[in-house]
Every structure is written in C-alpha cells, then in structure tokens.
Design an enzyme around this catalytic site. Structure first.
Site, PDB file in Angstrom:
ATOM      1  N   HIS A  36     -75.139 -57.908 -37.627  1.00 31.91           N
ATOM      2  CA  HIS A  36     -74.722 -57.411 -36.309  1.00 31.91           C
ATOM      3  C   HIS A  36     -73.718 -56.269 -36.434  1.00 31.91           C
ATOM      4  O   HIS A  36     -72.980 -56.174 -37.410  1.00 31.91           O
ATOM      5  CB  HIS A  36     -74.197 -58.543 -35.408  1.00 31.91           C
ATOM      6  CG  HIS A  36     -72.893 -59.143 -35.823  1.00 31.91           C
ATOM      7  ND1 HIS A  36     -72.686 -60.500 -35.881  1.00 31.91           N
ATOM      8  CD2 HIS A  36     -71.713 -58.580 -36.172  1.00 31.91           C
ATOM      9  CE1 HIS A  36     -71.446 -60.735 -36.239  1.00 31.91           C
ATOM     10  NE2 HIS A  36     -70.824 -59.586 -36.433  1.00 31.91           N
ATOM     11  N   ASP A  38     -66.187 -54.303 -28.416  1.00 38.15           N
ATOM     12  CA  ASP A  38     -66.605 -55.552 -27.781  1.00 38.15           C
ATOM     13  C   ASP A  38     -65.413 -56.405 -27.381  1.00 38.15           C
ATOM     14  O   ASP A  38     -64.268 -56.103 -27.736  1.00 38.15           O
ATOM     15  CB  ASP A  38     -67.535 -56.330 -28.726  1.00 38.15           C
ATOM     16  CG  ASP A  38     -67.025 -56.376 -30.162  1.00 38.15           C
ATOM     17  OD1 ASP A  38     -65.831 -56.119 -30.377  1.00 38.15           O
ATOM     18  OD2 ASP A  38     -67.821 -56.663 -31.066  1.00 38.15           O
ATOM     19  N   GLU A  73     -76.427 -58.722 -31.802  1.00 35.47           N
ATOM     20  CA  GLU A  73     -76.946 -59.725 -32.716  1.00 35.47           C
ATOM     21  C   GLU A  73     -78.427 -59.454 -33.019  1.00 35.47           C
ATOM     22  O   GLU A  73     -79.096 -58.745 -32.252  1.00 35.47           O
ATOM     23  CB  GLU A  73     -76.802 -61.108 -32.070  1.00 35.47           C
ATOM     24  CG  GLU A  73     -75.361 -61.536 -31.788  1.00 35.47           C
ATOM     25  CD  GLU A  73     -74.623 -62.031 -33.040  1.00 35.47           C
ATOM     26  OE1 GLU A  73     -75.001 -61.659 -34.166  1.00 35.47           O
ATOM     27  OE2 GLU A  73     -73.656 -62.794 -32.874  1.00 35.47           O
ATOM     28  N   ASP A  98     -74.982 -61.393 -40.592  1.00 31.51           N
ATOM     29  CA  ASP A  98     -76.361 -61.415 -40.069  1.00 31.51           C
ATOM     30  C   ASP A  98     -76.836 -60.009 -39.674  1.00 31.51           C
ATOM     31  O   ASP A  98     -77.896 -59.842 -39.104  1.00 31.51           O
ATOM     32  CB  ASP A  98     -76.458 -62.369 -38.859  1.00 31.51           C
ATOM     33  CG  ASP A  98     -75.559 -61.942 -37.700  1.00 31.51           C
ATOM     34  OD1 ASP A  98     -74.830 -60.930 -37.837  1.00 31.51           O
ATOM     35  OD2 ASP A  98     -75.582 -62.617 -36.647  1.00 31.51           O
TER      36      ASP A  98
END
Ligand code: PGA
Length: 243
Positions: free
Chosen positions: A138, A67, A143, A136
């Site tokens: 990801h 990313d 996400e 979280d």
C-alpha cells in the site's frame, strides 16, 4: 525510476531529507505531500535539525498529508494529525494555516473526500510527495484491490495493515478499521515522488512492486510509470536489488 541505496536507516533519512530540503530551497513556496509511519521519523528529525541550524526555511511551504484514520479526533494520540505535530510541525516554521490533512473526526466520507481533493487542487497540486510502503504494497492507505482508486476515498484497512499499525496502539482492537487516503491519481500527479523504505521486512514487497508487473494488487507498482520517482532504501531493504 531511480533507486538510491543507503547504508542504513540514518543514511536513508539523511538522503531523503536532502531531497526535501533541496525542493524547498529551489521553490520556497513548495507544496509537500507528507507521510506518517515509522519510516519517515528519521527524515523529519533530520529536517528539524537542519531547520534549527538555520539551513532551511519552511515559512512559505504548504503541506498536504497522505491520509488520516477515520473516526480519530485530531487530539487523539494516534491520529496522524498528532503524529505530524509531534515529529515535525511543532518544531519548524510551517504556517499552521498551510497544513492540510483529511478531517478524520468527520464521518461524512463523501464530504471529507471531496473537500480534500479540492484542497489539493486549490494549492496547485503536490511538488514533492514523500511516501513509505506497506508490506502489502500500500501507498498512503491505498490497499491492494481490483482497481486503482483515483481521488481521496475512504478505505477499509486490511488485516495486515491493522496488524502492522497495532504497535502504535495499546492493542490491535484499538486500531481504527477505516481511513481516508489520497488516491492514486493524486499521488501520480505529484511532480516528484520520493519513497523511503528500511529494513528486511520491506525487501519482498520492493521486489514485487518495482520489479514485477504494474497492478492494483500491489498499489505501489504504479510508481514504476511515474516520470520522476525516486526510491531510497537502506541495504537491508534493497538486498538483492541490482542497481
Ligand atoms: P512504516 O509504514 O513506515 O511504519 O513501515 C509504511 C506504510 O505503511 O506506508
């Protein structure tokens, strides 16, 4: 799914570097998918150390990063391009023409994402993909959401990711709000996936992701059904996990 318990961060990094170097030794022209963040820093340092000793040769390797922040130029100190060079690429003999990352400074998201999917396809897919995990759930910047996104796409970062990443910036306001990330199909098509996780702050999400149901609300959970997935966690991250 195979889970390996490491003693501490250093041991986790060494074990991960071992798997990566084995991949490069078995296949000198391997395609490595690479991650940024705090967790892989020690893995890259270990690989650089072995490279300096003459134990690994990266000259045939291709890399594709997971990313990149949207809107950050490559020269920006917090761009993942900069991170990868500062921690790894500048110290080993990976050919610069075989280093690929989404083009963060190009705001044309349709083009950037299409081009990056084509890059990954053209290099023949990923042999070994190194991943961290966000608190979280990801992976890359995929996400939590209502569906697994297949290909490279542009995401709005969640508040928890922005907060977690603010430590790398002068202030939270400076953290970009969007990023380009490899999609879940691409991650699942990697022939081997290696996740590293360290510290108590990853403990809860590891339980949710790998001992709960497979759901896009916890993107990492999909790795439960990957045919060759290895999780290396240190004792703090894996406390309470029965192996
Ligand atoms: P970290 O990030 O390695 O900095 O904890 C992991 C991630 O967000 O994927």
């Amino acid at each position: 799914m195979k889970i390996i318990k490491a003693k501490d961060y250093k041991d986790m990094s060494r074990k991960a570097a071992n798997i990566i170097s084995a991949q490069v030794i078995i296949k000198p022209d391997a395609v490595l998918g690479l991650a940024t963040g705090g967790t892989p820093v020690g893995t890259y340092a270990q690989l650089v150390e072995w490279y300096n000793k003459g134990d690994i040769d990266f000259s045939g390797v291709t890399t594709v990063n997971l990313d990149e922040y949207r809107g950050l130029a490559r020269g920006h100190k917090q761009s993942y391009w900069h991170f990868m060079h500062a921690h790894f690429f500048d110290y080993v003999n990976i050919c610069p023409e075989r280093i690929f990352m989404p083009k963060g400074d190009d705001l044309d998201e349709v083009k950037v994402c299409k081009d990056y999917d084509r890059v990954i396809e053209n290099v023949g897919g990923i042999d070994l993909l190194l991943l961290g995990i966000g608190s979280d759930g990801h992976i890359g910047f995929n996400e939590p959401g209502g569906a697994f996104e297949p290909g490279t796409h542009c995401v709005n970062l969640t508040e928890s990711t922005i907060e977690a990443n603010a430590r790398f910036f002068e202030s939270k306001e400076e953290v970009p709000r969007q990023a380009y990330t490899m999609g879940i199909r691409t991650i699942m098509q990697a022939r081997k996936v290696l996740m590293i996780a360290s510290g108590e702050k990853k403990r809860d999400i590891i339980k949710k992701a790998f001992f709960g149901s497979v759901t896009p609300a916890v993107p990492a959970s999909i790795l439960q059904i990957h045919p060759d997935f290895i999780l290396i966690g240190d004792e703090e991250a894996l406390e309470g996990v029965d192996l």
